[in-house]
Design an enzyme around this catalytic site. Sequence first.
Site, mmCIF file in Angstrom:
data_model
loop_
_atom_site.group_PDB
_atom_site.id
_atom_site.type_symbol
_atom_site.label_atom_id
_atom_site.label_comp_id
_atom_site.label_asym_id
_atom_site.label_seq_id
_atom_site.Cartn_x
_atom_site.Cartn_y
_atom_site.Cartn_z
ATOM 1 N N CYS A 163 0.832 -1.207 0.000
ATOM 2 C CA CYS A 163 0.000 0.000 0.000
ATOM 3 C C CYS A 163 0.867 1.257 0.000
ATOM 4 C CB CYS A 163 -0.925 -0.020 1.223
ATOM 5 S SG CYS A 163 -1.888 1.496 1.419
ATOM 6 N N CYS A 183 -0.298 4.088 2.259
ATOM 7 C CA CYS A 183 0.015 3.883 3.675
ATOM 8 C C CYS A 183 1.498 4.124 3.961
ATOM 9 C CB CYS A 183 -0.296 2.444 4.108
ATOM 10 S SG CYS A 183 -1.833 1.789 3.470
ATOM 11 N N ASP A 184 2.363 3.632 3.100
ATOM 12 C CA ASP A 184 3.777 3.511 3.468
ATOM 13 C C ASP A 184 4.750 4.346 2.638
ATOM 14 O OD1 ASP A 184 3.010 1.687 5.400
ATOM 15 O OD2 ASP A 184 3.161 -0.012 4.035
#
Length: 321
Positions: free
Chosen positions: A147, A150-151
Amino acid sequence: MTDPADVRNVVVVGSGPAGLTAAIYTARANLSPVVIEGEPSSTSDQPGGQLMLTTEVENFPGFPEGVTGPELMTNMRAQAQRFGAELVTEKVTKLDLSASPFGVWVGPTDTEPTYRAHTVIIATGAQSLMLGLESEKRLLGHGLSTCATCDGFFFRDQDICVVGGGDSALEEANFLSRFARSVTIIHRRDSLRASKIMQDRALANEKIKWLWNSAVDEIEGDTKVTGVRIRNVVDDSVELHPFTGIFVAIGHRPNTALFADQLDLKDNGYLATEGRSSRTSVSGVFACGDVIDDTYRQAITAAGSGCSAAIDAERWLEAHH
Ligand code: NAP
């Protein structure tokens, strides 16, 4: 004939952010939900969905310093329990959604259902497809991610790679190019599956490099990613690239096996819901989270949709019972 007193108001299937938010809301509405939260998997020693496989979560509102995925899920569980949700650490083995009260089995399926429920909230989530390498389990959350939203932030000024040739891979690569020094797309063929517009955007991005006809043989690193061994599938040559991050973007699979023959699915396999509601094709069965979401796939959107499902279920119960 089931004693009506034994019929539960709500059974929630799944214990990620969607299922647990549905549990918190239905518990606070005095509906005494039962949450069948699943079992520990090979990649996590607790149920709780994909966040159990995540290290740092920095985009869930309310945690200015960030929170780990497992910590966030432990808190959500405790919050659901505080209001009286009953959490059952088992896997649902069978659902009978043919008529309300619905049947829910954990364990053997040749007996009477373990639970009967007026409403069922399905929050079974989705899985990112993975390459199938042993190293993926070790390094997920330690330089390997599924993701970018997200990261991506953690990979500032690094040389990283994305695996896949579809819209997801190109979208992830474009997003990651805002942070990384370079993003190399590793694709197993010499042409892309992605839409023309995404291709044009990625091909025009100077930070994006390409490795065509290439497959990941191994991801190197004990506690964090230190390199990726990549095989050219045409001449079989293998080269180690010193990438410090790898994003696997080869598609997702919603977890629908339990009810695929009982509820309408969309063409792409995700569970279908009516408009903005959480109503499925069976009255009294609601769905939320990644199992219905082929677009956003975030913990916060899953939690939001869990809230919608709880309110829909509550209103359904009010109207029918
Ligand atoms: P996808 O379209 O199925 O593409 C998956 C990609 O991963 C393909 O290029 C495939 O290679 C590759 N792949 C699959 N298994 C692999 C393996 N084991 N090893 C290496 N490579 C592998 O999946 P997606 O990109 O997640 O997209 C899913 C759907 O969502 C699509 O309909 C897409 O258009 C849509 N979507 C749209 C947007 C957007 O419009 N902004 C963004 C994301 C997704 P091959 O090409 O060789 O099969």
